[in-house]
Design a protein around this motif. Structure first.
Motif, PDB file in Angstrom:
ATOM      1  N   GLY A   1       0.804  -1.219   0.000  1.00  0.00           N
ATOM      2  CA  GLY A   1       0.000   0.000   0.000  1.00  0.00           C
ATOM      3  C   GLY A   1       0.835   1.267   0.000  1.00  0.00           C
ATOM      4  N   ARG A   2       0.139   2.408   0.111  1.00  0.00           N
ATOM      5  CA  ARG A   2       0.809   3.705   0.081  1.00  0.00           C
ATOM      6  C   ARG A   2       1.452   4.023   1.430  1.00  0.00           C
ATOM      7  NH1 ARG A   2      -0.119   1.707  -3.408  1.00  0.00           N
ATOM      8  NH2 ARG A   2      -1.509   2.066  -5.160  1.00  0.00           N
ATOM      9  N   GLU A   3       2.391   4.942   1.383  1.00  0.00           N
ATOM     10  CA  GLU A   3       3.107   5.324   2.600  1.00  0.00           C
ATOM     11  C   GLU A   3       2.160   5.882   3.658  1.00  0.00           C
ATOM     12  OE1 GLU A   3       7.468   6.667   0.810  1.00  0.00           O
ATOM     13  OE2 GLU A   3       6.127   8.164   1.648  1.00  0.00           O
ATOM     14  N   ARG A   4       2.347   5.430   4.877  1.00  0.00           N
ATOM     15  CA  ARG A   4       1.671   6.014   6.018  1.00  0.00           C
ATOM     16  C   ARG A   4       2.618   5.935   7.218  1.00  0.00           C
ATOM     17  NH1 ARG A   4      -0.070   1.035   4.787  1.00  0.00           N
ATOM     18  NH2 ARG A   4      -0.680  -0.423   6.447  1.00  0.00           N
ATOM     19  N   SER A   5       2.866   7.074   7.807  1.00  0.00           N
ATOM     20  CA  SER A   5       3.814   7.165   8.916  1.00  0.00           C
ATOM     21  C   SER A   5       3.092   7.071  10.254  1.00  0.00           C
ATOM     22  CB  SER A   5       4.578   8.495   8.862  1.00  0.00           C
ATOM     23  OG  SER A   5       5.359   8.584   7.689  1.00  0.00           O
ATOM     24  N   ARG A   6       3.737   6.400  11.194  1.00  0.00           N
ATOM     25  CA  ARG A   6       3.220   6.382  12.558  1.00  0.00           C
ATOM     26  C   ARG A   6       3.511   7.721  13.222  1.00  0.00           C
ATOM     27  NH1 ARG A   6       5.749   1.861  16.030  1.00  0.00           N
ATOM     28  NH2 ARG A   6       4.186   2.567  17.524  1.00  0.00           N
TER      29      ARG A   6
ATOM     30  N   GLU B   1      19.157  -2.092  21.537  1.00  0.00           N
ATOM     31  CA  GLU B   1      19.283  -1.682  20.135  1.00  0.00           C
ATOM     32  C   GLU B   1      17.931  -1.771  19.442  1.00  0.00           C
ATOM     33  OE1 GLU B   1      22.573  -3.255  17.590  1.00  0.00           O
ATOM     34  OE2 GLU B   1      20.946  -4.058  16.352  1.00  0.00           O
ATOM     35  N   VAL B   2      17.586  -0.723  18.691  1.00  0.00           N
ATOM     36  CA  VAL B   2      16.363  -0.758  17.890  1.00  0.00           C
ATOM     37  C   VAL B   2      16.712  -0.611  16.415  1.00  0.00           C
ATOM     38  CG1 VAL B   2      14.822   0.085  19.700  1.00  0.00           C
ATOM     39  CG2 VAL B   2      15.929   1.737  18.174  1.00  0.00           C
ATOM     40  N   MET B   3      15.929  -1.272  15.594  1.00  0.00           N
ATOM     41  CA  MET B   3      16.016  -1.130  14.145  1.00  0.00           C
ATOM     42  C   MET B   3      14.736  -0.464  13.667  1.00  0.00           C
ATOM     43  SD  MET B   3      17.377  -1.743  11.067  1.00  0.00           S
ATOM     44  CE  MET B   3      18.489  -3.157  10.956  1.00  0.00           C
ATOM     45  N   LEU B   4      14.832   0.772  13.198  1.00  0.00           N
ATOM     46  CA  LEU B   4      13.674   1.497  12.693  1.00  0.00           C
ATOM     47  C   LEU B   4      13.373   1.001  11.280  1.00  0.00           C
ATOM     48  CD1 LEU B   4      14.712   5.089  13.848  1.00  0.00           C
ATOM     49  CD2 LEU B   4      13.504   3.319  15.141  1.00  0.00           C
ATOM     50  N   LEU B   5      12.127   0.587  11.049  1.00  0.00           N
ATOM     51  CA  LEU B   5      11.780  -0.094   9.807  1.00  0.00           C
ATOM     52  C   LEU B   5      10.799   0.696   8.958  1.00  0.00           C
ATOM     53  CD1 LEU B   5      11.238  -3.657  11.332  1.00  0.00           C
ATOM     54  CD2 LEU B   5      13.219  -2.891  10.018  1.00  0.00           C
ATOM     55  N   GLY B   6      11.072   0.735   7.657  1.00  0.00           N
ATOM     56  CA  GLY B   6      10.173   1.350   6.688  1.00  0.00           C
ATOM     57  C   GLY B   6      10.700   1.055   5.300  1.00  0.00           C
ATOM     58  N   GLN B   7       9.815   1.044   4.312  1.00  0.00           N
ATOM     59  CA  GLN B   7      10.260   0.800   2.938  1.00  0.00           C
ATOM     60  C   GLN B   7      11.180   1.927   2.467  1.00  0.00           C
ATOM     61  OE1 GLN B   7       8.277  -2.662   3.090  1.00  0.00           O
ATOM     62  NE2 GLN B   7       9.598  -2.018   1.435  1.00  0.00           N
ATOM     63  N   ASN B   8      10.928   3.141   2.951  1.00  0.00           N
ATOM     64  CA  ASN B   8      11.783   4.289   2.638  1.00  0.00           C
ATOM     65  C   ASN B   8      11.753   5.230   3.834  1.00  0.00           C
ATOM     66  OD1 ASN B   8      13.232   6.410   1.589  1.00  0.00           O
ATOM     67  ND2 ASN B   8      11.612   7.110   0.223  1.00  0.00           N
ATOM     68  N   VAL B   9      12.608   4.956   4.810  1.00  0.00           N
ATOM     69  CA  VAL B   9      12.570   5.727   6.062  1.00  0.00           C
ATOM     70  C   VAL B   9      12.836   7.207   5.837  1.00  0.00           C
ATOM     71  CG1 VAL B   9      13.156   3.793   7.574  1.00  0.00           C
ATOM     72  CG2 VAL B   9      15.002   5.140   6.544  1.00  0.00           C
ATOM     73  N   ASN B  10      13.541   7.546   4.752  1.00  0.00           N
ATOM     74  CA  ASN B  10      13.865   8.957   4.516  1.00  0.00           C
ATOM     75  C   ASN B  10      12.637   9.812   4.222  1.00  0.00           C
ATOM     76  OD1 ASN B  10      16.575   8.336   4.809  1.00  0.00           O
ATOM     77  ND2 ASN B  10      16.856   7.948   2.634  1.00  0.00           N
ATOM     78  N   SER B  11      11.528   9.185   3.844  1.00  0.00           N
ATOM     79  CA  SER B  11      10.322   9.971   3.583  1.00  0.00           C
ATOM     80  C   SER B  11       9.364   9.948   4.772  1.00  0.00           C
ATOM     81  CB  SER B  11       9.613   9.471   2.315  1.00  0.00           C
ATOM     82  OG  SER B  11       9.211   8.134   2.456  1.00  0.00           O
ATOM     83  N   TYR B  12       9.873   9.496   5.923  1.00  0.00           N
ATOM     84  CA  TYR B  12       9.030   9.483   7.125  1.00  0.00           C
ATOM     85  C   TYR B  12       8.439  10.871   7.389  1.00  0.00           C
ATOM     86  CZ  TYR B  12       7.501   9.705  11.901  1.00  0.00           C
ATOM     87  OH  TYR B  12       6.723   9.934  13.007  1.00  0.00           O
ATOM     88  N   GLY B  13       7.159  10.907   7.743  1.00  0.00           N
ATOM     89  CA  GLY B  13       6.496  12.143   8.165  1.00  0.00           C
ATOM     90  C   GLY B  13       5.979  13.015   7.045  1.00  0.00           C
ATOM     91  N   LYS B  14       6.305  12.683   5.806  1.00  0.00           N
ATOM     92  CA  LYS B  14       5.860  13.534   4.689  1.00  0.00           C
ATOM     93  C   LYS B  14       4.340  13.509   4.572  1.00  0.00           C
ATOM     94  CE  LYS B  14       9.999  13.503   1.794  1.00  0.00           C
ATOM     95  NZ  LYS B  14      10.581  13.131   0.495  1.00  0.00           N
ATOM     96  N   GLY B  15       3.772  14.674   4.341  1.00  0.00           N
ATOM     97  CA  GLY B  15       2.331  14.775   4.164  1.00  0.00           C
ATOM     98  C   GLY B  15       1.547  14.864   5.450  1.00  0.00           C
ATOM     99  N   ILE B  16       2.242  14.824   6.599  1.00  0.00           N
ATOM    100  CA  ILE B  16       1.565  14.932   7.895  1.00  0.00           C
ATOM    101  C   ILE B  16       1.922  16.278   8.524  1.00  0.00           C
ATOM    102  CG2 ILE B  16       1.209  13.912  10.170  1.00  0.00           C
ATOM    103  CD1 ILE B  16       2.142  11.253   9.039  1.00  0.00           C
ATOM    104  N   GLU B  17       0.914  17.066   8.788  1.00  0.00           N
ATOM    105  CA  GLU B  17       1.144  18.399   9.339  1.00  0.00           C
ATOM    106  C   GLU B  17       1.767  18.321  10.725  1.00  0.00           C
ATOM    107  OE1 GLU B  17      -1.387  22.559   9.950  1.00  0.00           O
ATOM    108  OE2 GLU B  17      -2.345  20.790   9.085  1.00  0.00           O
ATOM    109  N   ASN B  18       2.795  19.131  10.933  1.00  0.00           N
ATOM    110  CA  ASN B  18       3.474  19.257  12.230  1.00  0.00           C
ATOM    111  C   ASN B  18       4.150  17.971  12.701  1.00  0.00           C
ATOM    112  OD1 ASN B  18       2.550  21.969  12.503  1.00  0.00           O
ATOM    113  ND2 ASN B  18       0.585  21.217  13.291  1.00  0.00           N
ATOM    114  N   GLU B  19       4.476  17.071  11.764  1.00  0.00           N
ATOM    115  CA  GLU B  19       5.195  15.858  12.146  1.00  0.00           C
ATOM    116  C   GLU B  19       6.690  16.064  11.939  1.00  0.00           C
ATOM    117  OE1 GLU B  19       5.999  13.497  14.001  1.00  0.00           O
ATOM    118  OE2 GLU B  19       4.122  12.394  13.681  1.00  0.00           O
ATOM    119  N   LEU B  20       7.495  15.275  12.655  1.00  0.00           N
ATOM    120  CA  LEU B  20       8.944  15.361  12.537  1.00  0.00           C
ATOM    121  C   LEU B  20       9.412  14.805  11.193  1.00  0.00           C
ATOM    122  CD1 LEU B  20      10.004  13.993  16.068  1.00  0.00           C
ATOM    123  CD2 LEU B  20       9.659  16.382  15.395  1.00  0.00           C
TER     124      LEU B  20
END
Length: 474
Positions: A207-212, A231-250
């Protein structure tokens, strides 16, 4: 009789916790009628996101009253969490199902569930309905949070339960998880993908990107650290686009900065980074960090700008080399690993030469090298200029050789150094030794026992064995 479905709450988290309680009652009743407790076994195919999903499945099953079995063929409930990135992953599942078909005849009470990316393909569902009617439960990637409810339905209904969603924007928090390791954990920061590389089926099945929410991510990591995670491993298909399209997100670099502040957390890893979105801000955050591991997985896929264009990767050979050079200059001790595809439609010997040139220029510390796999439904699968098996075999070996030679050279540079190792397990081949990982993800084996698993030790890297080290605690 109470209708559990009509009584279920509307809020999705509350609904699933409600069904988990109802499932507990049902499992308890079943267990009372048996000499032993119901057992389960989850088999994971594919990526680390699938591995994390399987921990969620197992967490729900154990909370409901199942006992985990190490032996798949003896379990009462068998779950395959599938992958569909390459065709051979699908074939493995069909092969295992053929075996289970015979097992089901001997043990008709055994339940079988299929989930994951492969289940998002309509052709797969039709094949299962036609040829594998013994499967009890089928669901996809978008509704994994419904697992307790779906298992309840499976036990309640004498029919194949199929629950596939085309897409979703739902993210459901606070459901049980059974972690494989006490000292490290994957953490989903986002789901889905918007990139639509022409060879890749992931956007269609995930599906399409959706950030927590960053607050939920930080809260989860704080709870993990309180429970002993280092140790944590942050997971995403493209972590560099995290938060895009969400107002006031990091942004992703800002998220990393906040996670670094968590007391008790010692290491932060992440994957995967798309080269087109990797910012100077991220490089700066990594350079200044005391906790982000010195390892960056940066998929190349091809070194030919022509092929990259057809792949819809949105960067060129030159821009990739420029980015990798910038990263190595800013963080000299970083390990850069990659993904490389050989045999993409239209690829020529000259295109492969370009790929090998990038490998030798960037000097990858390692790379996953794949033969192109035609995935029905992707643009590349419909291209006329598919390459021959003979071409693939010849040039795959050339690429693999270049990767291995560079990886050996990079690893050898560390001989004699004393570095921190997170001890992960007793060595598979020698019980007097343990196995751990450096910050740069390189494997190290050294004398030790299970009492030091989960701790970080200073280890001298004594002998390089090409892709791993033999070391000694200092």
């Amino acid at each position: 009789m109470v209708n559990v479905y009509s009584n279920a709450p509307v809020d999705e988290t509350e609904r699933q916790l409600y069904f988990l309680e109802e499932l507990k009652k049902k499992i308890s009743t079943i267990n009372e009628s048996r000499d032993d407790k119901l057992t389960c076994h989850v088999t994971t195919f594919g990526c680390q996101m699938n591995a994390r999903d399987s921990e969620k499945l197992l967490g729900i099953l154990k909370e409901a009253g199942f006992i985990e079995s190490d032996e798949e063929e003896k379990a009462d409930f068998i779950i395959y969490n599938t992958c569909t990135v390459r065709d051979n992953a699908n074939q493995k599942v069909y092969g295992r199902l053929g075996y289970l078909k015979n097992q089901k005849k001997k043990r008709p009470d055994m339940k079988v569930a299929l989930c994951g990316c492969m289940m998002q393909e309509p052709s797969v569902i039709e094949k299962l309905k036609k040829s594998y009617r013994f499967v009890n439960l089928i669901f996809g990637t978008h509704n994994i949070f419904k697992f307790a409810e779906l298992v309840y339905r499976m036990l309640d209904e004498d029919t194949m339960v199929i629950d596939i969603w085309e897409d979703t924007d739902k993210i459901v928090e606070d459901l049980p998880v059974d972690r494989k390791y006490s000292f490290k954990s994957g953490v989903n920061i986002m789901f889905g993908c918007n990139n639509f590389c022409t060879y890749c089926i992931v956007p269609y099945v995930r599906g399409r990107e959706r950030s927590r929410s960053s607050k939920e991510i930080i809260r989860e990591i704080e709870k993990l650290v309180a429970d002993g995670v280092k140790e944590v491993m942050l997971l995403g298909q493209n972590v560099n686009s995290y938060g895009k399209g969400i107002e006031n997100e990091l942004t992703f670099p800002q998220l990393l900065t906040e996670i670094e502040k968590i007391d008790g957390l010692e290491r932060i890893r992440f994957m995967t980074s798309h080269p087109k979105d990797l910012s100077d801000e991220l490089i700066e955050v990594m350079r200044n960090s005391k906790k982000i591991c010195k390892h960056l997985h940066l998929p190349l896929q091809s070194g030919s700008s022509k092929i990259l264009g057809v792949m819809n990767r949105r960067y060129t050979k030159e821009s990739y080399i420029e980015l990798a050079t910038k990263i190595r200059k800013a963080i000299p001790d970083i390990a850069i690993t990659s993904d490389i595809i050989v045999g993409f439609p239209g690829e020529t010997k000259e295109d492969v030469d370009e790929t090998i040139d990038v490998i030798n220029t960037v000097k990858f510390d390692g790379a996953f090298t794949f033969v192109y796999s035609k995935r029905t439904g992707t643009p590349a699968a419909a291209m006329d200029n598919q390459v021959s098996d003979e071409f693939v075999k010849e040039h795959f070996d050339r690429v693999l050789k270049a990767v291995q030679e560079n990886a050996k050279d990079q690893a050898n540079k560390l001989t004699g150094k004393i570095m921190e190792v997170l001890v992960e397990d007793v060595n598979d081949h020698d019980s007097t030794m343990v196995t751990g990982r450096l910050s740069n993800n390189l494997c190290v084996h050294f004398k030790g026992d299970s009492s030091i698993i989960g701790t970080i030790k200073n280890v001298k890297l004594v002998e390089c064995k090409d892709f791993y080290y033999i070391g000694e605690i200092v």
